[in-house]
Design a protein around this motif. Structure first.
Motif, PDB file in Angstrom:
ATOM      1  N   ASN A   1       0.813  -1.224   0.000  1.00 52.77           N
ATOM      2  CA  ASN A   1       0.000   0.000   0.000  1.00 52.77           C
ATOM      3  C   ASN A   1       0.845   1.272   0.000  1.00 52.77           C
ATOM      4  N   LYS A   2       2.020   1.128  -0.555  1.00 56.80           N
ATOM      5  CA  LYS A   2       2.987   2.227  -0.571  1.00 56.80           C
ATOM      6  C   LYS A   2       2.374   3.538  -1.088  1.00 56.80           C
ATOM      7  N   ILE A   3       1.722   3.473  -2.227  1.00 54.11           N
ATOM      8  CA  ILE A   3       1.191   4.696  -2.855  1.00 54.11           C
ATOM      9  C   ILE A   3       0.091   5.311  -1.999  1.00 54.11           C
ATOM     10  N   THR A   4      -0.811   4.458  -1.512  1.00 52.77           N
ATOM     11  CA  THR A   4      -1.908   4.943  -0.662  1.00 52.77           C
ATOM     12  C   THR A   4      -1.377   5.638   0.593  1.00 52.77           C
ATOM     13  N   LEU A   5      -0.400   5.007   1.241  1.00 55.65           N
ATOM     14  CA  LEU A   5       0.143   5.554   2.491  1.00 55.65           C
ATOM     15  C   LEU A   5       0.835   6.895   2.261  1.00 55.65           C
ATOM     16  N   ARG A   6       1.544   6.963   1.162  1.00 51.31           N
ATOM     17  CA  ARG A   6       2.290   8.180   0.862  1.00 51.31           C
ATOM     18  C   ARG A   6       1.337   9.327   0.514  1.00 51.31           C
ATOM     19  N   LYS A   7       0.333   9.012  -0.288  1.00 48.39           N
ATOM     20  CA  LYS A   7      -0.684  10.036  -0.622  1.00 48.39           C
ATOM     21  C   LYS A   7      -1.399  10.503   0.635  1.00 48.39           C
ATOM     22  N   TYR A   8      -1.677   9.538   1.500  1.00 49.10           N
ATOM     23  CA  TYR A   8      -2.368   9.859   2.750  1.00 49.10           C
ATOM     24  C   TYR A   8      -1.558  10.856   3.564  1.00 49.10           C
ATOM     25  N   GLN A   9      -0.259  10.593   3.691  1.00 47.83           N
ATOM     26  CA  GLN A   9       0.585  11.490   4.481  1.00 47.83           C
ATOM     27  C   GLN A   9       0.644  12.887   3.853  1.00 47.83           C
ATOM     28  N   GLN A  10       0.712  12.918   2.536  1.00 51.70           N
ATOM     29  CA  GLN A  10       0.738  14.208   1.831  1.00 51.70           C
ATOM     30  C   GLN A  10      -0.558  14.988   2.095  1.00 51.70           C
ATOM     31  N   ASP A  11      -1.687  14.314   1.941  1.00 50.12           N
ATOM     32  CA  ASP A  11      -2.984  14.971   2.189  1.00 50.12           C
ATOM     33  C   ASP A  11      -3.096  15.433   3.634  1.00 50.12           C
ATOM     34  N   PHE A  12      -2.579  14.620   4.532  1.00 51.19           N
ATOM     35  CA  PHE A  12      -2.648  14.923   5.960  1.00 51.19           C
ATOM     36  C   PHE A  12      -2.011  16.292   6.236  1.00 51.19           C
ATOM     37  N   PHE A  13      -0.811  16.481   5.739  1.00 50.23           N
ATOM     38  CA  PHE A  13      -0.121  17.754   6.021  1.00 50.23           C
ATOM     39  C   PHE A  13      -0.696  18.907   5.204  1.00 50.23           C
ATOM     40  N   LYS A  14      -1.169  18.613   3.995  1.00 48.82           N
ATOM     41  CA  LYS A  14      -1.778  19.699   3.204  1.00 48.82           C
ATOM     42  C   LYS A  14      -3.071  20.186   3.862  1.00 48.82           C
ATOM     43  N   SER A  15      -3.834  19.229   4.402  1.00 46.95           N
ATOM     44  CA  SER A  15      -5.107  19.632   5.023  1.00 46.95           C
ATOM     45  C   SER A  15      -4.884  20.497   6.258  1.00 46.95           C
ATOM     46  N   ALA A  16      -3.702  20.388   6.855  1.00 50.18           N
ATOM     47  CA  ALA A  16      -3.418  21.167   8.071  1.00 50.18           C
ATOM     48  C   ALA A  16      -3.312  22.665   7.794  1.00 50.18           C
ATOM     49  N   VAL A  17      -2.974  23.018   6.569  1.00 53.14           N
ATOM     50  CA  VAL A  17      -2.803  24.448   6.277  1.00 53.14           C
ATOM     51  C   VAL A  17      -3.909  24.986   5.363  1.00 53.14           C
TER      52      VAL A  17
ATOM     53  N   PRO B   1      -0.244  29.927  16.065  1.00 55.38           N
ATOM     54  CA  PRO B   1      -1.295  29.914  15.049  1.00 55.38           C
ATOM     55  C   PRO B   1      -1.817  28.493  14.811  1.00 55.38           C
ATOM     56  N   VAL B   2      -3.094  28.387  14.507  1.00 56.77           N
ATOM     57  CA  VAL B   2      -3.693  27.064  14.275  1.00 56.77           C
ATOM     58  C   VAL B   2      -3.263  26.513  12.921  1.00 56.77           C
ATOM     59  N   LYS B   3      -3.274  27.396  11.908  1.00 61.08           N
ATOM     60  CA  LYS B   3      -2.938  26.954  10.552  1.00 61.08           C
ATOM     61  C   LYS B   3      -1.424  26.783  10.432  1.00 61.08           C
ATOM     62  N   GLN B   4      -0.978  25.573  10.561  1.00 63.17           N
ATOM     63  CA  GLN B   4       0.444  25.248  10.418  1.00 63.17           C
ATOM     64  C   GLN B   4       0.542  23.737  10.239  1.00 63.17           C
ATOM     65  N   PRO B   5       1.665  23.240   9.717  1.00 59.41           N
ATOM     66  CA  PRO B   5       1.754  21.795   9.458  1.00 59.41           C
ATOM     67  C   PRO B   5       1.387  20.948  10.689  1.00 59.41           C
ATOM     68  N   GLN B   6       1.710  21.436  11.876  1.00 64.46           N
ATOM     69  CA  GLN B   6       1.384  20.684  13.091  1.00 64.46           C
ATOM     70  C   GLN B   6       0.050  21.132  13.695  1.00 64.46           C
ATOM     71  N   LYS B   7      -0.901  21.465  12.833  1.00 61.31           N
ATOM     72  CA  LYS B   7      -2.211  21.926  13.306  1.00 61.31           C
ATOM     73  C   LYS B   7      -2.835  20.963  14.311  1.00 61.31           C
ATOM     74  N   ARG B   8      -2.743  19.670  14.027  1.00 64.00           N
ATOM     75  CA  ARG B   8      -3.415  18.715  14.919  1.00 64.00           C
ATOM     76  C   ARG B   8      -2.754  18.650  16.293  1.00 64.00           C
ATOM     77  N   MET B   9      -1.473  18.934  16.334  1.00 67.12           N
ATOM     78  CA  MET B   9      -0.820  18.998  17.649  1.00 67.12           C
ATOM     79  C   MET B   9      -1.227  20.277  18.379  1.00 67.12           C
ATOM     80  N   VAL B  10      -1.452  21.350  17.626  1.00 66.73           N
ATOM     81  CA  VAL B  10      -1.931  22.595  18.239  1.00 66.73           C
ATOM     82  C   VAL B  10      -3.287  22.334  18.885  1.00 66.73           C
TER      83      VAL B  10
END
Ligand SMILES: [Zn+2]
Length: 848
Positions: A369-385, A431-440
């Motif tokens: 599931n290499k492609i799925t996992l990698r896309k997921y991680q990319q979306d995860f950080f993009k959605s944070a900002v 700020p809330v909008k940052q790559p680590q939004k979920r940690m904020v």
């Protein structure tokens, strides 16, 4: 002679071969052929895996050997434990991948940067972290780690080649080496031949404090968010350098259980801040492989029924907040080498094999599931900002005006999680909008609605409340300068020499440590029981309750010597210190006032041993060791009878059953307190002193209902765990009203304070008007789950901290744990007040 020797050697080799072949059949089926030059764990250790427990240094030595012999592996030491054991990571992949690791890392990290949009998902090997043994007495997984390392480095099978081509594997064999070795020593020393499977045998029953936790008896599987211990702090640094796509977390559970893999309990694992793909899609992609691995060998297992990933400080939840997939595994424990169960015996090798097979299955699933996992991680950080909805909270502002060292400790926590922090005047802004939004969100947001009411652990973790940071959400963003390090955050002006007196600010988190240092150097220090303003080297300053005063003429040391010590302590603890040349105040008490009390140095002991909550005891020990730098005697319960308590003026009892203290011992304790000493009790120990009538306080009782006449509503049997679980108090945050004029409340300016409650100890407010130091406010709920009944009937009318006079001494009773998980900087002060000022408290006779 020569011939005999040769024969002997052949014999040894063939014995090894035979055992190896059987090990290959049992653990390493279908993984042949293996490279001959690479020793199996069995050859290296001299015994087959599972025959005994392997010490951490042997595990490290084996992995080091692999890295020396093979170009497919390299090892780094990423830190060390409190007891100076090495924390290591073995990186395994093809020779080519390892040679180009820096390049691959850059490509991989591009997917975690929201401002970049790479699309070469298939081009980069997937980053998998196989991590083992966070709980030291759950030993199967670290043994499996050696077999996994051997398989990946030595097997030339096409299956393993495929994994290495498509993955970079980071193998951490032992997350908690100090705890592991504590248990390893135990299990090996009681190992018998033939093995004894009787559950009552010593081998299966470790002594207090057991190997689950680390040196200070902290559960490292709660420390990922709080980052108190070097094991987690170093791991977090590593983590934020590599951002693996998949992370494993292997555990053991009760001996009569089977095996658990994710998905977890569906309601419990729903996290309001987590992308639902994590628990709805990814888990299932992996579960098919775990199921296959277990079915193939006839191992039984369960999923979905138990465990939740809501608390973000688990090894199986933190990586989920970093765009990865974290996986929890739980194996029924053989706890020892062989133990009886309801289905016959469970052996150590059997538990190791399940962990091994699921490690390999994890790799298989990750590669597939290499492609799925990698896309997921990319979306995860993009959605944070992503742009935020109108009118939503865009930032959090925080900061305590009186305590820079506490601010610093909290900012350190934010920075270790890579949260961006900015200075804004005297406050700080995130700020809330940052790559680590979920940690904020994790750090600042509070919740009062829950899909589930039965939590495996805490239901509140807004860390800003742990630090009493008084944070508030902002709807408009203004940022100052970014803070990238805490090094120069606290700037105190250097103290000037005086021949009259020095004043230390008690509001600062580090001042109790400074006080102990001064006392241990023989300097006499007084505490101000009333506030005052006075002319200092920095002009007219007002000083809060508890401020410390060092009168020069009352010392046995010269003014010069005192100055040297004061200067030293200021540098050591970075705290505000002032000098004054006159004792005349501009407001309030003068420095010669009776309200400046010369302080006794605490000589403290902490009761430990069987029946005592080792987590709470460890928190006291850790606080005093690592922050106050003050020794405390860890007094074992079994020595209580013969111990002379007169050596101490302060005794700490944390939650525990204390069944070992009979009426004679209780009398001894009572007499000792009556002589003028201080007993500090935390949580269940406070209930214990009330139950045993050491004090005349009471607990909140259920309002009397006519139980006999009441019709008890029927309920389905199957619902019992959920319904009863709701009445537990797993861990939530409440607001108390604190008397800041009471010595136990010194060092605080605001009378409202968040506290952490994870027990059902509900103290009645004292009948003495001056003895209830803190009480829950009218609307006390801040964060976390509590049932209506617990809130209304028990919590709201109760007290959080009371002190009761006993002869010339006193008992300080905390309903709630002020030192929880080494992270409650906001309430540590209450405990340290009890320790340093307790001996100077007498409860005024009640008004009539
Ligand atoms: Zn565990």
């Amino acid at each position: 002679m020569r011939q005999t020797k040769q024969l002997f050697t052949t014999l040894i080799i063939s014995v090894i071969m035979v055992v190896s072949v059987s090990a290959q059949d049992y653990f390493l089926k279908n993984k042949a052929p293996f490279e001959a030059k690479i020793p199996s764990p069995e050859v290296f250790l001299g015994y087959p895996i599972g025959e005994r427990h392997t010490r951490h240094d042997q595990i490290v030595a084996y992995l080091t050997k692999l890295s020396e012999l093979s170009e497919k592996a390299s090892i780094v030491t990423y830190g060390e434990t409190h007891e100076h054991r090495k924390l290591v990571m073995l990186t395994i992949s093809t020779k080519e991948n390892l040679t180009n690791l820096n390049e691959l890392k850059e490509k991989h990290l591009a997917f975690t940067r929201p401002n970049e949009t790479p699309t070469n998902y298939d081009d980069v090997p997937i980053f998998v972290q196989l991590a083992y043994g966070v709980h030291g007495n759950e030993p199967s997984s670290s043994e499996a780690a050696m077999l996994v390392a051997y398989t990946l480095v030595a097997s030339n099978s096409s299956e393993v080649s495929d994994y290495l081509n498509n993955a970079v594997i980071f193998l951490d064999p032992t997350i908690n080496p100090d705890g592991r070795d504590r248990h390893t020593q135990w299990a090996n020393q009681f190992r018998a031949n033939p093995l004894v499977s009787d559950a009552l045998d010593a081998e299966h029953n470790e002594s207090w404090p057991r190997g689950r936790t680390n040196h200070y008896w902290f559960d490292l599987n709660r420390d990922w968010l709080l980052a108190i211990n070097p094991e987690s702090r170093n791991k977090l640094k590593w983590y934020h350098e590599w951002y693996p796509n998949v992370v494993t977390d292997f555990h053991e559970m009760g001996t009569n259980s089977t095996y658990f893999f994710e998905p977890m309990k569906p309601i419990g694992s729903k996290d309001p801040i987590m992308p639902k793909e994590n628990y709805e899609d990814l888990n299932d992609l992996f579960a098919v492989h775990f199921k296959e691995a277990m079915d193939n060998v006839g191992s039984f297992y369960f999923t979905k029924e138990a465990f939740d990933g809501t608390y973000p400080g688990y090894g199986s939840s933190y990586p989920d907040l970093q765009g990865g997939l974290a996986l929890l595994f739980e194996q029924a424990s053989s706890r020892g080498h062989l133990q009886d169960t309801d289905y016959g015996t469970i052996s150590f090798p059997f538990t190791i094999r399940n962990q091994y097979l699921n490690s390999i299955a994890t790799l298989k699933a990750a590669v597939e599931n290499k492609i799925t996992l990698r896309k997921y991680q990319q979306d995860f950080f993009k959605s944070a900002v992503k742009p935020q909805a109108k009118n939503s909270i865009v930032a959090y502002e925080f900061g305590d005006a009186f305590d820079m060292n506490r601010n610093k400790a909290f900012i350190d926590k934010l920075l270790i999680h890579k949260i961006k922090v900015y200075k804004k005047g005297k406050k700080f802004v995130v700020p809330v909008k940052q790559p680590q939004k979920r940690m904020v969100q994790t750090m600042f947001e509070t919740y009062n609605k829950y899909r589930d009411s039965v939590f495996y652990d805490a239901s509140a973790w807004s860390v800003s409340n742990f630090y009493n940071m008084n944070s508030k959400g902002l709807r408009k963003l203004t940022l100052g300068e970014e803070i990238t390090s805490t090094n120069n955050l606290v700037n105190v002006s250097k103290v000037k020499q005086t021949n009259y007196a020095y004043i230390l600010d008690w509001d600062d988190y580090n001042t109790p440590a400074a006080l102990y240092y001064l006392q241990s150097k023989g300097i006499k220090v007084a505490s101000a029981f009333k506030p005052f303003s006075i002319n200092t080297n920095e002009g007219d300053k007002s000083f809060n309750y508890g401020s410390l005063m060092i009168p020069i003429s009352k010392q046995t040391k010269s003014s010069e010597e005192v100055y040297k010590t004061v200067k030293k302590v200021q540098v050591k603890y970075n705290i505000p210190v002032y000098s004054v040349n006159s004792g005349f105040s501009t407001k309030g008490i003068d420095l010669g006032s009776r309200n400046l009390r010369a302080l006794k140095k605490p000589k403290a002991a902490l009761l430990i041993g069987d029946g005592v909550n080792s987590l709470e005891a460890g928190e006291v020990w850790h606080l005093l060791d690592t922050r106050v730098h003050m020794p405390i005697t860890k007094l074992q319960m079994r020595n209580f009878r013969r111990a002379s308590l007169d050596k101490y003026n302060t005794l700490v009892m944390v939650s525990g059953s204390y069944g070992q203290l009979d009426s004679i011992q209780i009398q001894k304790l009572k007499q000792w307190v009556s002589k003028g000493n201080t007993l500090i009790t935390i949580a269940n120990a406070s209930k214990w002193v009330i139950d045993k009538k050491l004090v005349k306080e009471t607990l909140i009782k259920k309002p009397k209902d006519t139980e006999g006449d009441k019709i008890i509503e029927r309920s389905s049997y199957v619902n019992a765990p959920e319904e009863l679980g709701r009445e537990r108090l797993g861990g939530a945050i409440f607001e108390v009203d604190l008397d800041v004029t009471h010595p136990l409340g010194f060092g605080y300016h605001s009378s409202t304070l968040p506290i952490y409650k994870n027990n059902k100890v509900f103290l009645s407010p004292s009948k003495n008007a001056y003895a209830t130091v803190s009480k829950y406010t009218k609307n006390p709920h801040i964060d976390g789950f509590i049932s209506d009944k617990n809130l209304e009937v028990f919590l709201k009318p109760s007290a959080s901290l009371i002190v009761s006079q006993l002869g010339k001494g006193r008992v300080v009773m905390f309903a709630d744990n002020p030192n929880f998980r080494g992270s409650w900087y906001g309430t540590n002060r209450l405990f340290l007040n009890a320790l340093f000022l307790g001996n100077h408290i007498s409860v005024p006779k009640a008004r009539n």
